[in-house]
Scaffold this motif. Structure first.
Motif, PDB file in Angstrom:
ATOM      1  N   HIS A 171      -4.314  -0.110   6.647  1.00  0.00           N
ATOM      2  CA  HIS A 171      -3.759   1.242   6.529  1.00  0.00           C
ATOM      3  C   HIS A 171      -2.280   1.282   6.892  1.00  0.00           C
ATOM      4  O   HIS A 171      -1.573   2.216   6.527  1.00  0.00           O
ATOM      5  N   LEU A 172      -1.814   0.295   7.637  1.00  0.00           N
ATOM      6  CA  LEU A 172      -0.375   0.113   7.808  1.00  0.00           C
ATOM      7  C   LEU A 172       0.083  -1.213   7.197  1.00  0.00           C
ATOM      8  O   LEU A 172       1.000  -1.233   6.388  1.00  0.00           O
ATOM      9  N   HIS A 174      -0.704  -3.215   4.876  1.00  0.00           N
ATOM     10  CA  HIS A 174      -0.682  -3.485   3.437  1.00  0.00           C
ATOM     11  C   HIS A 174      -0.134  -2.333   2.604  1.00  0.00           C
ATOM     12  O   HIS A 174      -0.289  -2.317   1.390  1.00  0.00           O
ATOM     13  N   VAL A 175       0.486  -1.360   3.257  1.00  0.00           N
ATOM     14  CA  VAL A 175       0.990  -0.201   2.517  1.00  0.00           C
ATOM     15  C   VAL A 175       2.482  -0.372   2.247  1.00  0.00           C
ATOM     16  O   VAL A 175       3.238  -0.781   3.131  1.00  0.00           O
ATOM     17  N   VAL A 176       2.873  -0.070   1.008  1.00  0.00           N
ATOM     18  CA  VAL A 176       4.295  -0.047   0.654  1.00  0.00           C
ATOM     19  C   VAL A 176       4.770   1.386   0.816  1.00  0.00           C
ATOM     20  O   VAL A 176       4.165   2.315   0.267  1.00  0.00           O
ATOM     21  N   GLU A 177       5.835   1.589   1.574  1.00  0.00           N
ATOM     22  CA  GLU A 177       6.342   2.938   1.806  1.00  0.00           C
ATOM     23  C   GLU A 177       7.830   2.864   2.158  1.00  0.00           C
ATOM     24  O   GLU A 177       8.348   1.773   2.416  1.00  0.00           O
TER      25      GLU A 177
END
Lengths: 390, 212
Positions: A171-172, A174-177
């Motif tokens: 949830h953090l 592997h997230v692109v943001e």
């Protein structure tokens, strides 16, 4: 000036370690932490980061290698997750009781069995009392910022404890943001070189972590604990200092729409963001609901927590871990923090989001509403699991 | 009741179910997209490249894979949110505005339209014509079709349809400008491969048919 970039959160953590000019990285790859050390190995191989990347055969060896390098005064980083952290377990205690300023990125993951690579807080809860400073990230920006901060905090001579930066697996990680990546000059101005006061040096021999018979062990443990409990004001000051440098202010305990709230949902980690959407939804319906988020988990921020929940009638506490045979970890901590208070909120302890299971905003609404009912009626069981079949 | 009839009955029931889900796109101008593909086809890369393009424009975006150990050939999902405001939902997309399907074989084994918002859009890589696809899916809403596999094989010489399907998606929605993907593709691939991917992107953009 920093640059706003789209980036996978794991890679932002690696960038922070690079900008911090880490000297030694010793780690063993494990999902969902792998991208962090994979990227760092690449940076070392490409000559972008002048560090020793030590390939080890297990997590136990990874942290053992970190003990040596931190004791020699090198800026030291490791990352792990789930089973990896459990395999490190005995060395986790040694790092803190030897006062070694190691920084660890901990990609929070469930524990076997059954095998789960997905996220929850079971792993960190198994090392919560090991004397590491433990801080939780809610976003990719937090993960970048708090990794930088972790080096500053760990190496401050008034702290000298290892720091664990917790970021939720997947949830953090592997997230692109969008994340603001600060530039090297700004990071250099923020983070002075590591100046470990008593490094291992053959010219000036020192002993570390030696043998302690009964007549001295208690005194040493007391001194460690007095020092650890005493880090709070320094950690607070260092978060202020981070804000002065980069304009982003982090607090031991964060609040959202909490001032006049009758019910507070208490969360920790990345699900806090999703929960805040539910708070907005309930506020839109005129309900006096707010949110409290614990960011610093160890040392536990008793004063900030008490202040944050002082006026709430009800406290709905979400735990993403089970403490087998007792109540859930965050709820236990909060209950104990409030026990001596004259005015105490009624508490509902809810466990959800285990092994990577999502909690959607509408499910947070249900959790808050269910929690209000439990709190009003008085919780009979140590905790209630939300949304579980069977 | 035979399997097929049971399946279509279930689809109808699912669509009729009144969703408790917040209409996030209405509240916050956030677009939520779910990609369906098979491991190795590039669903995760598709979502990521669009997210990077949107972030580069100064907007907010979030992309994530369906978490877990991925296997080549197994059905996978990827999620993408694009918004004008900070994105706070950190969970998989269960109620998409748009569904992108990289492999039409998936239509036979799952309901790719599960949770699709009213007025939503489905973009599919298929060599079948529109009415056959609609028949298989029992779907009457907005549909975009493209033979992305053919385009990928012609331009890239490999059956990877990530950039091709981005072209199709951007034909059917104005999520980000087509040109905004070019620097992202150049950044991701080596120059030769980037050039071919840009060609595939543009070709798919031209060839995609939108109906409904």
């Amino acid at each position: 000036m920093g640059k706003r970039e789209g980036l996978e959160v794991s890679l932002a953590v690696a960038e922070a370690v690079k900008l911090a000019r880490a000297d030694v990285i010793a780690a063993y790859p494990i999902t969902p932490q792998t991208h962090i050390v994979e990227k760092l190995s690449e940076m070392v191989a490409e000559g972008e980061l002048d560090a020793e990347s030590i390939t080890v055969e297990s997590e136990h060896s990874a942290l053992s290698a970190c003990l040596g390098s931190a004791a020699a005064g090198a800026r030291t980083f490791t990352a792990t997750s789930g089973q990896g952290l459990e395999l490190m377990h005995e060395v986790v205690y040694i790092a803190s009781s030897m006062r070694l300023p190691i920084v660890m990125a901990e990609a929070n993951r469930a524990l076997s069995a059954p095998l789960s690579v997905w996220g929850d807080h079971s792993d960190v809860m198994a090392v919560r009392d090991t004397g590491w400073v433990q801080i939780f990230c809610e976003s990719g920006q937090d993960a970048f910022d708090l990794t930088l901060w972790a080096f500053r905090a760990a190496e401050d001579k008034r702290v000298l404890f290892p720091v664990m930066v917790n970021l939720d697996g997947f949830h953090l990680t592997h997230v692109v943001e969008p994340i603001i990546i600060e530039d090297q000059a700004a990071v250099d101005a923020y983070l002075p070189p590591n100046d470990f006061p008593v490094p291992l040096d053959p010219r000036k021999p020192v002993n570390m972590g030696t043998f302690a018979p009964p007549h001295i062990y208690s005194e040493i443990k007391k001194s460690q604990e007095v020092a650890f409990q005493g880090t709070r004001p320094v950690l607070r000051e260092l978060l202020d200092d981070f804000a002065k440098h980069f304009g982003r202010k982090y607090n031991f305990v964060e609040t959202y729409k909490a001032d006049d709230a009758e019910t507070l949902i208490l969360t920790m980690g990345s699900y806090s963001q999703t929960a805040s959407v539910a708070v907005d939804e309930l506020r839109a319906k005129g309900r006096k609901v707010g949110q409290v988020r614990i960011r610093l988990w160890r040392p536990f921020p008793f004063d900030e927590l008490r202040a944050a929940v002082r006026n709430a009638k009800r406290l709905v506490i979400l735990d993403r871990a089970i403490a087998s045979g007792t109540s859930s970890p965050v709820a236990t901590e909060v209950r104990s923090a409030l026990y001596n208070e004259e005015k105490r909120s009624k508490i509902a302890s809810i466990v959800a989001g285990l092994g990577g299971r999502d909690i959607l905003p509408e499910q947070f609404v249900e959790i808050i509403e269910r929690g209000e009912k439990i709190a009003d009626e008085g919780q009979k069981e140590p905790f209630e699991m939300y949304g579980v079949r069977g | 009741m035979d399997l097929k009839a049971r399946r279509s009955a279930r689809l109808e029931r699912n669509r009729a179910k009144k969703s408790k889900h917040f209409n996030t796109s209405e509240d916050t101008a956030m677009i939520e997209i779910r990609f369906h593909g098979r491991g190795g086809q590039g669903a995760v890369t598709s979502a990521e490249l669009i997210a990077l393009a949107a972030i580069e424009q100064g907007r907010y975006a979030q992309s994530m894979p369906s978490f877990g150990p991925e296997r080549r050939g197994a059905p996978v999902q990827a999620y993408l949110r694009v918004s004008e405001e900070e994105i706070r939902v950190r969970a998989e997309v269960t109620h998409p505005d748009i569904v992108v399907v990289l492999d039409d074989g998936l239509l036979n084994i799952m309901d790719v339209t599960a949770g699709l918002k009213p007025g939503g859009l489905v973009v599919i890589n298929t060599h079948q014509n529109e009415s056959d696809v609609r028949g298989t899916m029992k779907y009457k809403g907005r549909l975009a079709t493209v033979d992305a596999l053919k385009i990928a094989l012609e331009t890239l010489k490999v059956p990877i349809t990530n950039t091709t399907m981005i072209g199709a998606l951007l034909k059917a929605s104005n999520l980000v400008p087509l040109d905004s993907l070019i620097p992202q593709i150049k950044h991701r691939f080596n120059p030769k491969l980037a050039e071919r991917n840009i060609e595939a992107l543009k070709k798919a953009f031209e060839e995609t048919k939108v109906s409904g």
